[in-house]
Design a protein around this motif. Sequence first.
Motif, PDB file in Angstrom:
ATOM      1  N   TYR A 266       0.832  -1.207   0.000  1.00  0.00           N
ATOM      2  CA  TYR A 266       0.000   0.000   0.000  1.00  0.00           C
ATOM      3  C   TYR A 266       0.866   1.256   0.000  1.00  0.00           C
ATOM      4  CZ  TYR A 266      -2.204   3.997   2.197  1.00  0.00           C
ATOM      5  OH  TYR A 266      -2.595   5.278   2.488  1.00  0.00           O
TER       6      TYR A 266
ATOM      7  N   SER B 292      -4.168   1.547  -4.301  1.00  0.00           N
ATOM      8  CA  SER B 292      -3.750   1.766  -2.917  1.00  0.00           C
ATOM      9  C   SER B 292      -4.933   1.684  -1.960  1.00  0.00           C
ATOM     10  CB  SER B 292      -3.054   3.129  -2.792  1.00  0.00           C
ATOM     11  OG  SER B 292      -3.959   4.182  -3.105  1.00  0.00           O
TER      12      SER B 292
ATOM     13  N   ASP C 251      -5.065  -0.812   1.171  1.00  0.00           N
ATOM     14  CA  ASP C 251      -5.278  -0.240   2.497  1.00  0.00           C
ATOM     15  C   ASP C 251      -6.470  -0.891   3.178  1.00  0.00           C
ATOM     16  OD1 ASP C 251      -4.821   1.767   4.588  1.00  0.00           O
ATOM     17  OD2 ASP C 251      -6.666   2.688   3.869  1.00  0.00           O
TER      18      ASP C 251
END
Length: 371
Positions: free
Chosen positions: A230, A260, A264
């Motif tokens: 991430y 990302s 996450d």
Amino acid sequence: MTLAAATNESLAEISNVLIYSAMAVYTLAFFAYIAEWLLGSRSKVARTAAALTPGAATARTAAPAVTVKQAGGTAVLERPKVVVRAATGSRDVPDGPGAHGGDEKGDLYGRIAISLTVLAFALAFGGVLTRALSVERAPWGNMYEFNITFSTTAVGVYLALLALKKNVRWLGLFLTTSVLLDLGLAVTVLYTESDQLVPALHSYWLYIHVSTAILCGAVFYVGAFATVMYLFKDSYENKLANGGRPGSFATSFLERLPASASLDKFAYRVNAAVFPLWTFTIIAGAIWAGDAWGRYWGWDPKETWSFITWVAYAGYLHARATAGWKGRKAAYLALAAFACWLFNYYGVNIFVSGKHSYADVGLGALRAAGF
């Protein structure tokens, strides 16, 4: 030598053969994952860069239209647009295509790698099982046994996520690399002959406490890898959004990973899902300590670092629920928490003496091995 002793010795030898066989197959899987990434690098994907241009994200994530029959004719309805949103809410970026990058041959090698990983997992599981049969107990009495069980569990978590259709195939290369290193350390430095447990470990709590600790560590491990990826992917997206030009290697590698925001969210979900089990692990250990030593908590090094790890992950989860602490700040906390878990796993067992010093390996063994 009695018949039972000879049988146990034979089972221990079979366990060693299975572990080494698993390492050989993991090596083949490692090269297959490498081939998947290398062949995927030839593809002209560039989806992330295109997605960051105005309007491209929603265009790429919009689902195909649906034709619906109505009385007297037909109507074309657009499916709702599905967009992955970044943690900061500033970007709409679709997930990358995966390590194969859309290349058919790369995808084939990826599937071969998965098949080899399943085979290696089965061999490693057999090695753990025969080790348990050879000592007639749970195979968690020393660091060698803990290592081979932990690495097998980590691969099991990965394969379970794949079976649940989660987008984690990109993790295969990193997983097999670390598992090979872990098993290499186990068979060279940490190896211990089959033996019986010290009296304090003769308890049914061994099965409850240690098994949950291993499972929690395996899930934390997967979450830590997702967190690292991430951070890299977020930096890459930020650079593109600000008009920068990442290097060709970074572009080829990172554009194939999930967005990302997806990484996450995945890291947060796996850490949050296993945190209650980690809480139970500490409670179970305290109950076991009460049975074995007559006190529930004594701030032994292992107990202390287990509690520090719990506080670190609790802080991470609290930070995720607090405005202003999402994204990169929370990711750093997650990695700090996993570092605490790693030190509790290796550092406390090897370098720190205490009531939990059942690793059968210490500084002397490490120096003898050339460390």
